[in-house]
Design an enzyme around this catalytic site. Structure first.
Site, PDB file in Angstrom:
ATOM      1  N   LYS A 113       0.840  -1.202   0.000  1.00 50.02           N
ATOM      2  CA  LYS A 113       0.000   0.000   0.000  1.00 50.02           C
ATOM      3  C   LYS A 113       0.876   1.253   0.000  1.00 50.02           C
ATOM      4  O   LYS A 113       0.597   2.230  -0.702  1.00 50.02           O
ATOM      5  CB  LYS A 113      -0.949  -0.009   1.212  1.00 50.02           C
ATOM      6  CG  LYS A 113      -2.060  -1.055   1.090  1.00 50.02           C
ATOM      7  CD  LYS A 113      -2.818  -1.279   2.391  1.00 50.02           C
ATOM      8  CE  LYS A 113      -3.763  -2.473   2.264  1.00 50.02           C
ATOM      9  NZ  LYS A 113      -4.431  -2.831   3.528  1.00 50.02           N
TER      10      LYS A 113
ATOM     11  N   GLN B  30      -4.589  -1.981   9.763  1.00 44.90           N
ATOM     12  CA  GLN B  30      -4.422  -3.271   9.104  1.00 44.90           C
ATOM     13  C   GLN B  30      -4.959  -4.398   9.988  1.00 44.90           C
ATOM     14  O   GLN B  30      -4.596  -4.504  11.157  1.00 44.90           O
ATOM     15  CB  GLN B  30      -2.926  -3.500   8.787  1.00 44.90           C
ATOM     16  CG  GLN B  30      -2.648  -4.755   7.990  1.00 44.90           C
ATOM     17  CD  GLN B  30      -3.271  -4.752   6.588  1.00 44.90           C
ATOM     18  OE1 GLN B  30      -3.207  -3.755   5.877  1.00 44.90           O
ATOM     19  NE2 GLN B  30      -3.890  -5.846   6.210  1.00 44.90           N
TER      20      GLN B  30
ATOM     21  N   ASP C  17     -11.048   2.564   4.244  1.00 36.77           N
ATOM     22  CA  ASP C  17     -11.284   1.132   4.033  1.00 36.77           C
ATOM     23  C   ASP C  17     -12.784   0.855   3.893  1.00 36.77           C
ATOM     24  O   ASP C  17     -13.176  -0.225   3.473  1.00 36.77           O
ATOM     25  CB  ASP C  17     -10.751   0.315   5.230  1.00 36.77           C
ATOM     26  CG  ASP C  17      -9.403  -0.331   4.934  1.00 36.77           C
ATOM     27  OD1 ASP C  17      -9.083  -0.501   3.743  1.00 36.77           O
ATOM     28  OD2 ASP C  17      -8.681  -0.663   5.892  1.00 36.77           O
TER      29      ASP C  17
END
Ligand code: NAP
Length: 293
Positions: free
Chosen positions: A52, A96, A119
């Site tokens: 990312k 994460q 997200d």
């Protein structure tokens, strides 16, 4: 059979984002900034975050990674999230997953400000998505929609079978493909571990999306001739012929299913790169205040 080249599509989208970011730097002197929080030492999570970061760099997006040991407490993590929520220079925040077992991910996701939740996992974004209101779409489903759109795959009236009902892939993609829009207007069947006659249901699919986390689960005899097959699965298989010591494979037995499918995504190079670029799209939207003006 046409291969759905997620790597190529993602590169094109990323180049478009890079142009917009460069324009913003030239004209306003500002760029989007994505922060990632990484707790613990799960090797796959470290790889995802590194990928990312690399994608952000390629698009000109600023990225910061906050790394903590697995012993970080829930309270400490909430303090970091609060700090980032209140930093006007940071536009997007991801935590994460998975988190260490002592930290409840639901509580952590709820602590992220919905405006920065790129997200798209916060209940406010999921709720807005369900109602068809502006929302950050979860990255993997968003990436899948972009692939269907790029390849101009007809979805209206099609039977879409989704394997897996996770909050991050199966459930949201089933909702998005049943919405009254393009891509969408599908009749969706959402399958899970308690589904009966799974093979027969899969054979009815015009579009089959596999997100169950079982390597090579989908075989050719489960797929209708000419079906669109989207493989979300991502598994590391030990492989000492590779420098990394492993290769990646999906939930679909690509070797046999590709001979029958009309379209198919490979692993790697299919949904994976699209997930990352969808995150960049959401970060740009956060920067431009497109979802929450
Ligand atoms: P997950 O949380 O691992 O859940 C798996 C889902 O599959 C559950 O709903 C489970 O049913 C269902 N399932 C498991 N075995 C089954 C079986 N034999 N028959 C029918 N259903 C079955 O799902 P996920 O997080 O969405 O991950 C799925 C896969 O996608 C993993 O390989 C993951 O690594 C990969 N992934 C890839 C990306 C990407 O960017 N390419 C992104 C996210 C995830 P129950 O609900 O009944 O338990």
């Amino acid at each position: 059979m046409e291969l759905i080249d997620g790597k190529k599509v993602a590169e094109g989208i990323r180049a478009g984002i890079a142009r917009q970011v460069a324009h913003s730097i030239d004209n306003e002197g500002t760029a989007p900034h994505l922060a990632a929080i990484l707790v613990g030492d799960d090797p796959a999570s470290h790889t995802y975050v590194r990928n990312k970061e690399k994608a952000c760099q390629e698009a000109g997006i600023i990225s910061s990674v906050y790394k903590y040991p697995a012993s970080l407490s829930e309270r400490e993590l909430l303090t970091v999230i609060d700090f980032i929520n209140n930093d006007p220079e940071i536009h997007g925040l991801i935590v994460q997953l998975p988190l260490p077992a002592h930290i409840p991910s639901e509580k952590i996701i709820r602590a992220i400000h919905p405006c920065k939740d790129v997200d798209g996992f916060h209940p406010m974004n999921l709720g807005n998505m369900v109602q068809g209101l502006p929302a950050y779409l979860p990255a993997t489903p968003y990436g899948i929609l972009q692939l269907l759109e790029y390849y101009k795959i007809e979805t209206e009236g099609k039977h879409c079978v989704v394997l897996g009902r996770s909050n991050i892939v199966g459930t949201p993609v089933s909702i998005l493909l049943s919405r009254k829009s393009y891509p969408g207007n599908c009749t969706v069947t959402l399958c899970h571990s308690k589904t009966r006659d799974l093979d027969a249901i899969c054979r009815q699919a015009d579009i089959l999306i596999a997100a169950i986390g079982q390597p090579h689960f989908v075989k050719a005899d489960m797929v209708r001739e000419g079906a669109v097959v989207i493989d979300v699965g991502m598994h590391r298989v030990p492989d000492f012929s590779k420098g990394s010591g492993h290769h990646l494979t999906g939930d679909v037995d690509f070797g046999e299913v590709s001979k029958k499918a009309g379209y198919i995504t490979p692993v790697p190079g299919g949904v994976g790169p699209m997930t990352i670029v969808a995150l960049l799209c959401n970060t740009l939207k956060a920067f431009k205040k497109e979802i929450y003006p």
